[in-house]
Design an enzyme around this catalytic site. Structure first.
Site, PDB file in Angstrom:
ATOM      1  N   ASP A  90       0.827  -1.210   0.000  1.00  0.00           N
ATOM      2  CA  ASP A  90       0.000   0.000   0.000  1.00  0.00           C
ATOM      3  C   ASP A  90       0.863   1.262   0.000  1.00  0.00           C
ATOM      4  O   ASP A  90       0.468   2.307   0.505  1.00  0.00           O
ATOM      5  CB  ASP A  90      -0.988  -0.004   1.179  1.00  0.00           C
ATOM      6  CG  ASP A  90      -0.263  -0.091   2.525  1.00  0.00           C
ATOM      7  OD1 ASP A  90       0.964  -0.293   2.526  1.00  0.00           O
ATOM      8  OD2 ASP A  90      -0.940   0.044   3.560  1.00  0.00           O
TER       9      ASP A  90
ATOM     10  N   HIS B 178      20.468  12.268 -19.937  1.00  0.00           N
ATOM     11  CA  HIS B 178      19.469  12.149 -18.873  1.00  0.00           C
ATOM     12  C   HIS B 178      19.974  11.262 -17.728  1.00  0.00           C
ATOM     13  O   HIS B 178      19.243  10.433 -17.199  1.00  0.00           O
ATOM     14  CB  HIS B 178      18.144  11.601 -19.437  1.00  0.00           C
ATOM     15  CG  HIS B 178      17.434  12.578 -20.307  1.00  0.00           C
ATOM     16  ND1 HIS B 178      16.407  12.231 -21.155  1.00  0.00           N
ATOM     17  CD2 HIS B 178      17.587  13.916 -20.466  1.00  0.00           C
ATOM     18  CE1 HIS B 178      15.988  13.314 -21.797  1.00  0.00           C
ATOM     19  NE2 HIS B 178      16.691  14.340 -21.399  1.00  0.00           N
TER      20      HIS B 178
ATOM     21  N   ASP C  71      21.766  19.504 -13.760  1.00  0.00           N
ATOM     22  CA  ASP C  71      20.538  19.948 -14.429  1.00  0.00           C
ATOM     23  C   ASP C  71      19.421  19.635 -13.451  1.00  0.00           C
ATOM     24  O   ASP C  71      19.043  18.471 -13.279  1.00  0.00           O
ATOM     25  CB  ASP C  71      20.378  19.179 -15.751  1.00  0.00           C
ATOM     26  CG  ASP C  71      19.158  19.633 -16.543  1.00  0.00           C
ATOM     27  OD1 ASP C  71      18.281  20.313 -15.974  1.00  0.00           O
ATOM     28  OD2 ASP C  71      19.079  19.272 -17.744  1.00  0.00           O
TER      29      ASP C  71
ATOM     30  N   ASP D 210      14.119  25.178 -14.899  1.00  0.00           N
ATOM     31  CA  ASP D 210      14.940  24.160 -15.566  1.00  0.00           C
ATOM     32  C   ASP D 210      16.319  24.772 -15.819  1.00  0.00           C
ATOM     33  O   ASP D 210      16.487  25.534 -16.759  1.00  0.00           O
ATOM     34  CB  ASP D 210      14.265  23.744 -16.888  1.00  0.00           C
ATOM     35  CG  ASP D 210      15.000  22.615 -17.597  1.00  0.00           C
ATOM     36  OD1 ASP D 210      15.943  22.060 -17.003  1.00  0.00           O
ATOM     37  OD2 ASP D 210      14.618  22.291 -18.737  1.00  0.00           O
TER      38      ASP D 210
ATOM     39  N   HIS E 177      20.889  17.380 -29.270  1.00  0.00           N
ATOM     40  CA  HIS E 177      19.515  17.720 -28.862  1.00  0.00           C
ATOM     41  C   HIS E 177      19.164  19.123 -29.330  1.00  0.00           C
ATOM     42  O   HIS E 177      20.007  19.832 -29.884  1.00  0.00           O
ATOM     43  CB  HIS E 177      19.342  17.567 -27.345  1.00  0.00           C
ATOM     44  CG  HIS E 177      20.309  18.375 -26.503  1.00  0.00           C
ATOM     45  ND1 HIS E 177      20.180  19.734 -26.330  1.00  0.00           N
ATOM     46  CD2 HIS E 177      21.400  18.009 -25.784  1.00  0.00           C
ATOM     47  CE1 HIS E 177      21.143  20.158 -25.537  1.00  0.00           C
ATOM     48  NE2 HIS E 177      21.911  19.143 -25.200  1.00  0.00           N
TER      49      HIS E 177
ATOM     50  N   HIS F  29      13.086  24.199 -25.117  1.00  0.00           N
ATOM     51  CA  HIS F  29      11.706  23.702 -25.127  1.00  0.00           C
ATOM     52  C   HIS F  29      10.865  24.654 -24.302  1.00  0.00           C
ATOM     53  O   HIS F  29      11.396  25.437 -23.505  1.00  0.00           O
ATOM     54  CB  HIS F  29      11.659  22.278 -24.553  1.00  0.00           C
ATOM     55  CG  HIS F  29      12.371  22.140 -23.237  1.00  0.00           C
ATOM     56  ND1 HIS F  29      11.820  22.535 -22.044  1.00  0.00           N
ATOM     57  CD2 HIS F  29      13.635  21.716 -22.925  1.00  0.00           C
ATOM     58  CE1 HIS F  29      12.685  22.320 -21.069  1.00  0.00           C
ATOM     59  NE2 HIS F  29      13.811  21.841 -21.570  1.00  0.00           N
TER      60      HIS F  29
ATOM     61  N   HIS G 233       9.041  20.073 -19.646  1.00  0.00           N
ATOM     62  CA  HIS G 233       8.883  20.107 -21.105  1.00  0.00           C
ATOM     63  C   HIS G 233       7.423  20.456 -21.306  1.00  0.00           C
ATOM     64  O   HIS G 233       6.558  19.588 -21.325  1.00  0.00           O
ATOM     65  CB  HIS G 233       9.227  18.762 -21.742  1.00  0.00           C
ATOM     66  CG  HIS G 233      10.693  18.450 -21.659  1.00  0.00           C
ATOM     67  ND1 HIS G 233      11.238  17.282 -22.114  1.00  0.00           N
ATOM     68  CD2 HIS G 233      11.737  19.171 -21.164  1.00  0.00           C
ATOM     69  CE1 HIS G 233      12.545  17.294 -21.895  1.00  0.00           C
ATOM     70  NE2 HIS G 233      12.865  18.420 -21.320  1.00  0.00           N
TER      71      HIS G 233
ATOM     72  N   GLU H 259      19.491  25.977 -24.044  1.00  0.00           N
ATOM     73  CA  GLU H 259      20.382  25.006 -23.392  1.00  0.00           C
ATOM     74  C   GLU H 259      21.267  24.222 -24.364  1.00  0.00           C
ATOM     75  O   GLU H 259      21.173  23.000 -24.458  1.00  0.00           O
ATOM     76  CB  GLU H 259      19.553  24.022 -22.577  1.00  0.00           C
ATOM     77  CG  GLU H 259      18.377  23.398 -23.327  1.00  0.00           C
ATOM     78  CD  GLU H 259      17.656  22.342 -22.484  1.00  0.00           C
ATOM     79  OE1 GLU H 259      18.345  21.447 -21.963  1.00  0.00           O
ATOM     80  OE2 GLU H 259      16.429  22.416 -22.369  1.00  0.00           O
TER      81      GLU H 259
ATOM     82  N   TYR I 178      28.937  17.306 -25.809  1.00  0.00           N
ATOM     83  CA  TYR I 178      29.160  16.059 -25.065  1.00  0.00           C
ATOM     84  C   TYR I 178      30.141  15.212 -25.864  1.00  0.00           C
ATOM     85  O   TYR I 178      29.820  14.796 -26.988  1.00  0.00           O
ATOM     86  CB  TYR I 178      27.827  15.309 -24.877  1.00  0.00           C
ATOM     87  CG  TYR I 178      26.714  16.240 -24.430  1.00  0.00           C
ATOM     88  CD1 TYR I 178      26.530  16.534 -23.084  1.00  0.00           C
ATOM     89  CD2 TYR I 178      25.890  16.858 -25.380  1.00  0.00           C
ATOM     90  CE1 TYR I 178      25.533  17.417 -22.680  1.00  0.00           C
ATOM     91  CE2 TYR I 178      24.893  17.749 -24.983  1.00  0.00           C
ATOM     92  CZ  TYR I 178      24.720  18.024 -23.640  1.00  0.00           C
ATOM     93  OH  TYR I 178      23.742  18.904 -23.254  1.00  0.00           O
TER      94      TYR I 178
ATOM     95  N   ARG J  85      26.736  21.452 -20.505  1.00  0.00           N
ATOM     96  CA  ARG J  85      25.477  22.081 -20.943  1.00  0.00           C
ATOM     97  C   ARG J  85      25.284  23.307 -20.064  1.00  0.00           C
ATOM     98  O   ARG J  85      25.626  23.291 -18.874  1.00  0.00           O
ATOM     99  CB  ARG J  85      24.291  21.114 -20.803  1.00  0.00           C
ATOM    100  CG  ARG J  85      22.946  21.719 -21.132  1.00  0.00           C
ATOM    101  CD  ARG J  85      21.826  20.679 -21.353  1.00  0.00           C
ATOM    102  NE  ARG J  85      21.481  19.908 -20.183  1.00  0.00           N
ATOM    103  CZ  ARG J  85      21.841  18.654 -19.962  1.00  0.00           C
ATOM    104  NH1 ARG J  85      22.569  18.009 -20.860  1.00  0.00           N
ATOM    105  NH2 ARG J  85      21.497  18.012 -18.863  1.00  0.00           N
TER     106      ARG J  85
ATOM    107  N   GLU K   1      22.142  26.018 -19.264  1.00  0.00           N
ATOM    108  CA  GLU K   1      20.703  26.160 -19.517  1.00  0.00           C
ATOM    109  C   GLU K   1      20.103  27.258 -18.660  1.00  0.00           C
ATOM    110  O   GLU K   1      20.242  27.245 -17.433  1.00  0.00           O
ATOM    111  CB  GLU K   1      20.000  24.818 -19.211  1.00  0.00           C
ATOM    112  CG  GLU K   1      18.492  24.882 -19.304  1.00  0.00           C
ATOM    113  CD  GLU K   1      17.835  23.512 -19.186  1.00  0.00           C
ATOM    114  OE1 GLU K   1      18.363  22.645 -18.463  1.00  0.00           O
ATOM    115  OE2 GLU K   1      16.792  23.314 -19.833  1.00  0.00           O
TER     116      GLU K   1
HETATM  117  N1  GLY Z   1      15.894  19.018 -17.546  1.00  0.00           N
HETATM  118  C1  GLY Z   1      15.449  18.505 -18.767  1.00  0.00           C
HETATM  119  C2  GLY Z   1      15.856  19.343 -19.874  1.00  0.00           C
HETATM  120  O1  GLY Z   1      16.742  20.159 -19.753  1.00  0.00           O
HETATM  121  O2  GLY Z   1      15.300  19.294 -20.926  1.00  0.00           O
HETATM  122 MN    MN Z   2      17.351  20.903 -17.887  1.00  0.00          MN
HETATM  123 MN    MN Z   3      15.588  21.816 -20.488  1.00  0.00          MN
END
Ligand code: GLY
Ligand code: MN
Ligand code: MN
Length: 473
Positions: A33, A236, A253, A264, A343, A347, A354, A377, A381, A441, A443
């Site tokens: 539960d 990720h 991140d 984000d 990528h 977004h 997202h 962002e 890599y 990265r 962002e």
């Molecule tokens: N944290 C997910 C992205 O940057 O898209």
């Molecule tokens: Mn992010």
């Molecule tokens: Mn992002």
């Protein structure tokens, strides 16, 4: 009218004389539960403000007495002792503004009354009520065939209309986002001060997330990525279990959620407080790409413009670093930059990290408007294990390739891509050893306001000298 009623009124314009059935999120069992942490479905919360699971909102704007009905878990002393307070049907009316509320178990009975006489049902297929809704409509069929009554003949997905509403944030919504960003900045600052060689990634995570909580965020917007050394090249990565080594970069991140809006943020910093020369060189390229893209943000710019700008600057930088075999034109038309930047540049950002909303409208890229918020962002890599890369000398249309993947399925499309590249020439390029295993990265979160594009996370150090100073403080 509160913000939820205002949003229901906005959606009513799409619903017309139809009925919308919007289910709440469902609890997922972890074992016995015990449940995974529950967080309300964003569309449901957007329209109701109701945070309990096992609920359904029925919006029927043309109904004379029940334009807004909530089906909820009824008050239940025993269940509330075990699992917590419930608003019940009474609270659904008095606190959440429903015209009528029923226990969730009455859904099948009561929903019928709304569907008889209604042609169009707004319901997202694939949700938890598929068999209830579809079964009910089927069951009503004799009413149409034998007695000539109107029953639903069209099921329309309400998600695109909701996405259009969520895409343009009100001032109050942007205020929530701003708070999530402020809190997230504080958490990142704590993490950068705390992180040091020898610490475990999850300890850095804890130093950051404790600040999120202390500063008033009840939960994260998404699982934190705390990636040190080569883990930073995993987009990720969420394991967060490695021990940070001297000389590592740490890519974080992570962001807080406040008032159901998520920030984000990504920053990448040296664990020991000082970038190595190769780390700094790659960092400067990512930062230049990010700054150039942010500088493009303005009403009238398209989502695509933002990406093209980042891509151009980043690719020029990759060439200067010796990571690509060709000049700028070939590197772009053959998409060689995608070896390192695979990528998009950003977004939509809002209730979900997202967030809802398409980036494309028909054949055109979405034009930025006041109220929209999004991330910028770019990243680089570099595979820790690859000593050389074979770059195929083939020009192609990236969007067409991706569209094909969705049409054909990924496996079949990849097979076809391999086939198309089979006879192509390629260049084998050596990756300079000093760059291998670097993942960076950066962002930030941008909001389009009446006074222009605003970087909501710009208070967090990003210039490499400032990043070093923060890490050393
Ligand atoms: N944290 C997910 C992205 O940057 O898209
Ligand atoms: Mn992010
Ligand atoms: Mn992002």
């Amino acid at each position: 009218m509160d913000q939820f009623a205002h949003r229901r009124a906005q959606l009513a314009e799409t619903i017309g004389d139809g009925v919308a059935i919007i289910p709440a999120g469902r609890e997922a069992t972890r074992n016995d539960d015990v449940h995974y942490e529950f967080r309300q479905d964003s569309n449901f919360y957007f329209l109701t403000g109701f945070t309990e699971p096992d609920a359904v909102a029925v919006l029927h704007p043309s109904h004379p007495t029940e334009p807004y009905t909530l089906f909820v878990r009824p008050r239940d002393r025993e269940m509330e002792i075990w699992n917590g307070y419930r608003a019940g049907t009474e609270g659904a009316v008095t606190t959440f503004g429903a015209d009528q509320a029923y226990p969730i178990n009455d859904l099948s009975d009561k929903l019928k009354d709304h569907l008889i006489g209604t042609e169009t049902v707004f319901y997202r297929i694939g949700g938890p009520l598929d068999s209830t809704v579809l079964g009910m409509i089927q069951g009503l069929e004799p009413l149409a065939t034998r007695y000539g009554k109107t029953i639903p003949t069209r099921i329309v997905d309400p998600a695109p209309a909701l996405a259009e509403l969520r895409l343009r944030k009100s001032d109050a919504e942007l205020e929530h986002l701003r708070r999530a960003c402020d809190v997230s900045v504080l958490g990142h600052q704590a993490a950068m001060r705390f992180a040091t060689p020898g610490a475990l990634e999850y300890q850095v995570q804890s130093a950051m997330e404790s600040v999120f909580r202390q500063e008033g965020s009840p939960r994260n917007g998404y699982p934190s990525i705390v990636a040190s050394g080569p883990n930073a090249t995993i987009l990720h990565y969420t394991e967060n279990r490695r021990q940070i080594q001297d000389g590592d970069l740490v890519l974080i991140d992570a962001a807080a959620e406040c008032g159901y809006f998520s920030s984000d943020i990504t920053r990448t910093f040296p664990a020991n407080g000082t970038f190595t020369a190769p780390q700094r060189a790659v960092y400067e390229v990512v930062l230049a790409a990010q700054r150039a893209s942010i500088a493009r943000a303005a009403v009238g710019t398209t989502h695509r413009d933002m990406h093209e700008t980042a891509k151009q600057v980043l690719t020029e930088g990759l060439i200067d670093l010796g990571l690509l075999p060709n000049g700028i034109e070939e590197s772009l038309s053959m998409h060689h930059y995608r070896e390192y930047f695979m990528h998009g540049t950003g977004h939509w950002l809002g209730m979900d990290v997202h967030d809802a909303g398409s980036v494309q409208v028909g054949d055109d890229s979405r034009v930025l408007e006041v109220g929209m918020s999004f991330t910028v962002e770019p990243g680089i890599y570099i595979d820790p294990d690859r000593e050389t890369v074979d770059f195929a000398l083939v020009e192609y249309d990236l969007d067409a390739r991706y569209e094909r993947r969705y049409r054909m399925g990924r496996d079949a499309a990849l097979k076809l891509e391999a086939e198309e590249n089979k006879d192509a020439r390629s260049i084998t390029h050596e990756i300079p050893a000093e760059f291998r295993g670097i993942g960076i990265r950066i962002e930030d979160d941008i909001a389009m306001t009446h006074s222009g594009a605003v970087n909501l996370t710009g208070a967090l150090a990003v210039d490499p000298d400032d990043v070093e100073a923060l890490c050393q403080s």
